[in-house]
Design an enzyme around this catalytic site. Sequence first.
Site, PDB file in Angstrom:
ATOM      1  N   GLY A  14       0.734  -1.229  -0.046  1.00 38.00           N
ATOM      2  CA  GLY A  14       0.089   0.023   0.084  1.00 38.00           C
ATOM      3  C   GLY A  14       0.659   1.070  -0.212  1.00 38.00           C
ATOM      4  N   GLY A  15       2.304   1.094  -0.565  1.00 40.06           N
ATOM      5  CA  GLY A  15       2.986   2.386  -0.507  1.00 40.06           C
ATOM      6  C   GLY A  15       2.107   3.478  -1.464  1.00 40.06           C
ATOM      7  CG  ASP A  34       0.064  -7.282  -5.197  1.00 40.93           C
ATOM      8  OD1 ASP A  34       0.559  -8.235  -5.290  1.00 40.93           O
ATOM      9  OD2 ASP A  34       0.709  -6.113  -5.381  1.00 40.93           O
ATOM     10  CD  GLU A  58      -1.567 -11.652 -16.189  1.00 41.48           C
ATOM     11  OE1 GLU A  58      -0.555 -12.617 -15.901  1.00 41.48           O
ATOM     12  OE2 GLU A  58      -1.436 -10.650 -15.372  1.00 41.48           O
ATOM     13  CB  SER A  76       5.006  -0.425  -8.167  1.00 39.88           C
ATOM     14  OG  SER A  76       4.616   0.860  -7.520  1.00 39.88           O
ATOM     15  CB  CYS A  79      11.401  -4.177  -9.895  1.00 38.40           C
ATOM     16  SG  CYS A  79      11.972  -4.874  -8.601  1.00 38.40           S
ATOM     17  CB  SER A 372       7.602  -0.872  -0.008  1.00 38.92           C
ATOM     18  OG  SER A 372       6.474   0.140  -0.265  1.00 38.92           O
TER      19      SER A 372
END
Length: 389
Positions: A14-15, A34, A58, A76, A79, A372
């Site tokens: 929840g950032g 998520d 998706e 986000s 990464c 995060s």
Amino acid sequence: MAPLRVLELYSGIGGMHCGLAESGVSAEVVAAVDVNTTANEVYKYNFPNTPLWPKSIEGIPVKELDCLSFDMILMSPPCQPFTRIGLKGDVSDPRAKSFLYVLEVLPRLKRPPTYILLENVKGFESSAARDALIKTLQSCGYGYQEFLLSPTCLGIPNSRLRYFIIAKLQAEPFAFQTIDTILEDFPSTKPSVLNCSRSAPCLEGNSQTDVDQRSHTQCPAGTILYKLETSEELERKASQDSDSSVQTLQGFLEEKVEIGQYLLPPKSLLRYAFILDIVKPTCRRSTCFTKGYGHYVEGMGSVLQAATDVEISSVYKSLETLSEEEKLTKLSTLKLRYFTPREIANLHGFPPEFGFPDKITIKQQYRLLGNSLNVHIVAKLITLLLQSH
């Protein structure tokens, strides 16, 4: 005016939600999405009234997204396809599949969102995924600005360089002049807000480039050079610690810590003694905390010297000539400990009321915080995104 309807993708702990709240914007997160079950437990604990969809992005049909009628996307994406120490699979990495789906869906929405904010690691800016994002934004009629920002640019003593992009439909112009190059600072806007609290660029604090862009500061006399540490690296640290525009770590530390729980184990002290990034509460710097922090040592983040009255140079002097038992005795006098999860959350900008359910272990907390983002930077960017001429 009705609150902004916000869709939070890859919501994690929840950032983005915290950044939205800190921005002071009248908004409602209409759905958070998520697949990470542990992160979802933390999200539900802190935002019990927000609809949380524990499903793959998706797997959400366009019709279902249209029903949300959202004005903003915060996201986000994973990464790992872009990180500098990973395989750099980019768009061929299966973990990029959901993000490519977002790009595919955006032009097909009945009412595309007016605002978009995306965060990712440094490295994303040179990826094929970034190129696909820019192409999609342009084809959908968005103006945008890219950034590489670290919390140090807000006076926070933590290096965490990240890529950000803010975009809005061109019918809603930005309050500043966008440029094609990536900004390393917040741009000036008419009401003289959002100026970076420092005059220096937002630097990562871990590379030779940082040293080149800062004025050199002489190392203190008698400074000990650790293995793998150059004199330039020491100059960088001394320069950071002398920068009064950055706060000291002291203000981010917990007052009472059960230190025994966080002390580095003897094996780690002996094995990694010469490559630890050791900081004191009076320092104005710390390296990026990663998801392996507290479990691994090398390259995972700074450690705190709790025995502030002990001179580190006296401990490390002739350390290599000692037996393991003698080394351990000397190193133990520093009381080197990990930062607590709450302290890392403080550096990331999470509010005091943000917490973790009891069943989330400390190891899991470190992992989640390592994945995060910095809440304060998100809040600034949202304010900048919504500001108009």
